[in-house]
Design a protein around this motif. Structure first.
Motif, PDB file in Angstrom:
ATOM      1  N   GLY A  48     -11.598  -4.365 -22.962  1.00 20.50           N
ATOM      2  CA  GLY A  48     -11.312  -3.491 -24.089  1.00 20.50           C
ATOM      3  C   GLY A  48     -11.661  -2.040 -23.852  1.00 20.50           C
ATOM      4  N   ASN A  49     -12.639  -1.776 -22.997  1.00 19.86           N
ATOM      5  CA  ASN A  49     -13.029  -0.396 -22.700  1.00 19.86           C
ATOM      6  C   ASN A  49     -12.907  -0.065 -21.209  1.00 19.86           C
ATOM      7  N   ILE A  50     -12.014  -0.764 -20.519  1.00 18.28           N
ATOM      8  CA  ILE A  50     -11.867  -0.595 -19.063  1.00 18.28           C
ATOM      9  C   ILE A  50     -10.420  -0.258 -18.720  1.00 18.28           C
ATOM     10  N   ASN A  51     -10.234   0.706 -17.834  1.00 19.32           N
ATOM     11  CA  ASN A  51      -8.879   0.956 -17.335  1.00 19.32           C
ATOM     12  C   ASN A  51      -8.905   1.285 -15.850  1.00 19.32           C
ATOM     13  N   ASN A  52      -7.785   1.779 -15.349  1.00 19.16           N
ATOM     14  CA  ASN A  52      -7.561   1.957 -13.914  1.00 19.16           C
ATOM     15  C   ASN A  52      -7.704   3.413 -13.466  1.00 19.16           C
ATOM     16  N   ALA A  53      -8.235   4.277 -14.338  1.00 21.51           N
ATOM     17  CA  ALA A  53      -8.326   5.702 -14.022  1.00 21.51           C
ATOM     18  C   ALA A  53      -9.783   6.124 -13.829  1.00 21.51           C
ATOM     19  N   ASN A  54     -10.075   6.705 -12.682  1.00 26.04           N
ATOM     20  CA  ASN A  54     -11.412   7.206 -12.384  1.00 26.04           C
ATOM     21  C   ASN A  54     -11.496   8.666 -12.817  1.00 26.04           C
ATOM     22  N   PHE A  55     -11.931   8.893 -14.061  1.00 24.03           N
ATOM     23  CA  PHE A  55     -11.931  10.245 -14.611  1.00 24.03           C
ATOM     24  C   PHE A  55     -13.003  11.135 -13.997  1.00 24.03           C
ATOM     25  N   ALA A  56     -13.901  10.552 -13.201  1.00 27.95           N
ATOM     26  CA  ALA A  56     -14.892  11.368 -12.492  1.00 27.95           C
ATOM     27  C   ALA A  56     -14.307  11.960 -11.214  1.00 27.95           C
ATOM     28  N   GLY A  57     -13.170  11.446 -10.782  1.00 21.19           N
ATOM     29  CA  GLY A  57     -12.571  11.900  -9.533  1.00 21.19           C
ATOM     30  C   GLY A  57     -11.490  12.943  -9.748  1.00 21.19           C
ATOM     31  N   ALA A  58     -10.819  13.266  -8.659  1.00 18.29           N
ATOM     32  CA  ALA A  58      -9.735  14.240  -8.718  1.00 18.29           C
ATOM     33  C   ALA A  58      -8.496  13.604  -9.342  1.00 18.29           C
ATOM     34  N   THR A  59      -7.660  14.432  -9.924  1.00 14.11           N
ATOM     35  CA  THR A  59      -6.404  13.944 -10.488  1.00 14.11           C
ATOM     36  C   THR A  59      -5.588  13.277  -9.384  1.00 14.11           C
ATOM     37  N   PRO A  60      -5.169  12.040  -9.564  1.00 11.31           N
ATOM     38  CA  PRO A  60      -4.437  11.351  -8.500  1.00 11.31           C
ATOM     39  C   PRO A  60      -3.033  11.911  -8.329  1.00 11.31           C
ATOM     40  N   PRO A  61      -2.442  11.734  -7.162  1.00  9.35           N
ATOM     41  CA  PRO A  61      -1.070  12.207  -6.955  1.00  9.35           C
ATOM     42  C   PRO A  61      -0.092  11.409  -7.814  1.00  9.35           C
ATOM     43  N   ARG A  62       1.061  12.019  -8.078  1.00 13.53           N
ATOM     44  CA  ARG A  62       2.100  11.315  -8.830  1.00 13.53           C
ATOM     45  C   ARG A  62       2.589  10.113  -8.027  1.00 13.53           C
ATOM     46  N   ARG A  63       2.854   9.032  -8.724  1.00 15.84           N
ATOM     47  CA  ARG A  63       3.327   7.819  -8.073  1.00 15.84           C
ATOM     48  C   ARG A  63       4.701   7.451  -8.593  1.00 15.84           C
ATOM     49  N   ALA A  64       5.474   6.821  -7.746  1.00 17.00           N
ATOM     50  CA  ALA A  64       6.785   6.337  -8.158  1.00 17.00           C
ATOM     51  C   ALA A  64       6.597   5.221  -9.182  1.00 17.00           C
ATOM     52  N   PRO A  65       7.594   4.995 -10.054  1.00 22.79           N
ATOM     53  CA  PRO A  65       7.478   3.916 -11.039  1.00 22.79           C
ATOM     54  C   PRO A  65       7.159   2.575 -10.367  1.00 22.79           C
ATOM     55  N   GLY A  66       6.133   1.918 -10.848  1.00 21.35           N
ATOM     56  CA  GLY A  66       5.757   0.614 -10.309  1.00 21.35           C
ATOM     57  C   GLY A  66       4.851   0.660  -9.096  1.00 21.35           C
ATOM     58  N   GLU A  67       4.659   1.834  -8.503  1.00 25.07           N
ATOM     59  CA  GLU A  67       3.866   1.918  -7.269  1.00 25.07           C
ATOM     60  C   GLU A  67       2.408   1.528  -7.523  1.00 25.07           C
ATOM     61  N   GLN A  68       1.816   2.034  -8.596  1.00 29.17           N
ATOM     62  CA  GLN A  68       0.416   1.715  -8.880  1.00 29.17           C
ATOM     63  C   GLN A  68       0.268   0.251  -9.275  1.00 29.17           C
ATOM     64  N   ILE A  69       1.231  -0.285  -9.996  1.00 31.08           N
ATOM     65  CA  ILE A  69       1.213  -1.702 -10.366  1.00 31.08           C
ATOM     66  C   ILE A  69       1.101  -2.570  -9.119  1.00 31.08           C
ATOM     67  N   ASN A  70       1.931  -2.302  -8.143  1.00 28.09           N
ATOM     68  CA  ASN A  70       1.934  -3.110  -6.919  1.00 28.09           C
ATOM     69  C   ASN A  70       0.680  -2.883  -6.088  1.00 28.09           C
ATOM     70  N   ALA A  71       0.158  -1.655  -6.097  1.00 25.40           N
ATOM     71  CA  ALA A  71      -1.072  -1.370  -5.350  1.00 25.40           C
ATOM     72  C   ALA A  71      -2.244  -2.151  -5.933  1.00 25.40           C
TER      73      ALA A  71
END
Length: 481
Positions: free
Chosen positions: A283-306
């Motif tokens: 409920g309070n967990i996601n896939n973004a590390n807000f302490a880090g640098a802004t990640p590069p743009r990804r193609a649709p579905g790329e992060q899902i598969n990673a």
């Protein structure tokens, strides 16, 4: 609404398999039913505004995994959906129970929480297609019925590994000198969800994470082929698909099957392997590390598969260490806990009605203004009863216990249940057997923030998690006896 299911329920009675006369030891079976909307465009859950999709990136499924030992059978079913209404779960269980003889209390139906699946529950301004919702119970029940029909002598095992690289607490503490305004005109919140990368207004994550990847697996006793893997990971969702998609949950299902060689030609003619990823306490967990640098743009579905590959690595490491068993005890318990509903006071309701009446709507007829969106939610919640039933389940498979909660459960609750586990291993499946909104702890209610804001997405009494955890610990102790 569900009268059309009577004929299908009667017809499905013929599907009862020969497993009714069970042989000794554990039996397992699995099946995946396609539940993709047949009519497009379809409403999509996941945002403050209702959205629609006319295309399908990958299909939605109901994936079921049946286990039977002697006269006891449990069937787990994980559905590609953001949330599932309790009414749909109950209707599907009636159909499946009549067809299989398995008690409804031994059937678990949960949602993955993909934000790119067809809407099943009305939340914020996303309302489901009634015809699609009406079609769901028999389509979901098909997965349970056919998983039961596929039961065969098996060996099962459970285990876990870790993948800390994909989970981050998405709630951050607001610095003492900073303030944020919530939709109710207050500036008292001390937690901010998804603050953005390296936001100077926040100090640190407001809670822990759970990096464990747990699995429950079955393989055929006859030829050793993998039958099913039910995995569990506490990650909210990944996102990034522009169309209907099962998100990383669906990608994991395909990934684990390929990497276990479960789709090899040598298994042709046998029931298909089913990989399943259930949502843990995210409920309070996601896939973004807000302490880090802004990640590069990804193609649709790329992060899902990673993410699917990364979590798949952990699941396979767990698979390699499994200790297989041909016979284990099974048990299931279920109860409904009655909990209060948080509603607006009379002055708050008056403010809400005024906001809804005076706030301009967009061309699509929806609100963009956050205060008006929550005002609308307050009016809708006012029609709710003063209290609601919350279905809780506890299951035992050998040395593993599994709890089921119909909420978006905060990670602290899952970690508490793991710490007090009565047997070797434990995991919790969220969004199971219905939807009762977010489940923050009382402490997080005091911090405030999106997950606590009163709406159909968060409406249980502030002490709900305490009551739920206490009841589940009792149920888990009971099945462990």
């Amino acid at each position: 609404m569900f009268t059309r299911f009577r004929l299908l329920a009667a017809l499905s009675l013929v599907v009862v398999s020969a497993s009714a006369a069970t042989s000794g030891g554990i039996r397992a079976g699995a099946f995946a039913s396609d539940i993709t909307p047949r009519t497009l465009p379809s409403p999509i859950n996941g945002g403050m505004k209702g959205a629609f999709s006319s295309t399908v990136t990958d299909p939605m499924h109901a994936r079921a995994f049946a286990l039977q030992e002697g006269a006891t059978e449990i069937i787990f079913c994980v559905v590609d959906a953001c949330m599932i209404p309790r009414e749909v779960c109950e209707a599907a269980k009636i159909i499946a129970s009549k067809a299989t003889g398995v008690p409804a209390s031994h059937l678990l139906i949960s949602a993955t929480h993909s934000h790119s699946c067809a809407t099943m529950v009305g939340v914020f301004q996303s309302d489901p297609d009634p015809a699609y919702v009406s079609s769901l119970p028999p389509r979901i029940a098909e997965a349970l019925i056919k998983a039961h029909a596929n039961l065969e002598p098996a060996e099962i095992a459970w285990g876990k590994d870790r993948d800390p690289s994909q989970v981050f607490n998405r709630r951050w503490f607001v610095k003492p000198e900073q303030s944020v305004e919530n939709p109710f005109d207050a500036k008292t919140d001390r937690a901010l969800m998804n603050p953005g990368y390296q936001n100077a207004r926040v100090s640190a994550p407001a809670g822990p994470v759970d990096p464990e990847v747990s699995i429950l697996a079955a393989r055929a006793r006859s030829d050793g082929r993998p039958l099913a893997v039910l995995a569990n990971y506490s990650l909210h969702y990944v996102g990034g698909s522009p169309a209907i998609s099962a998100d990383y949950f669906g990608a994991f299902a395909g990934e684990i099957g390929r990497r276990l060689h479960a789709t090899d030609a040598r298994y042709a003619g046998k029931p298909a392997f089913v990989g399943i990823m259930s949502n843990g306490t995210s409920g309070n967990i996601n896939n973004a590390n807000f302490a880090g640098a802004t990640p590069p743009r990804r193609a649709p579905g790329e992060q899902i598969n990673a993410v699917a590959r990364s979590v798949g690595d952990a699941a396979l490491r767990a698979w390699d260490r499994l200790v297989w068993k041909a016979s284990v005890p099974l048990a299931a318990r279920e109860t409904d806990l009655t909990l209060g509903v948080r509603k607006a006071s009379a002055p708050e309701l008056e403010r809400a009605r005024k906001l809804v009446e005076t706030t301009p709507r967009d061309k699509d007829g929806q609100f963009s203004d956050r205060k008006a969106i929550y005002a609308r939610e307050a009016i809708l919640l006012d029609a709710f009863p003063a209290s609601v039933p919350v279905k809780l389940q506890a299951h035992r498979i050998g040395g593993l216990t599994i709890a089921a909660i119909p909420c978006e459960v905060f990670v602290e609750i899952g970690l508490d249940l793991k710490a007090s586990k009565p047997l070797e291993e434990h995991f919790t499946i969220s969004l199971a057997n219905g939807y009762n909104g977010y489940l923050p702890t009382p402490e997080h209610h005091r911090f405030g923030g999106y997950e606590t804001w009163r709406a159909r997405s968060s409406y249980l009494e502030t002490e709900a998690s305490t009551a739920i955890t206490k009841q589940l610990k009792a149920l888990l102790a009971d099945v462990a006896r």
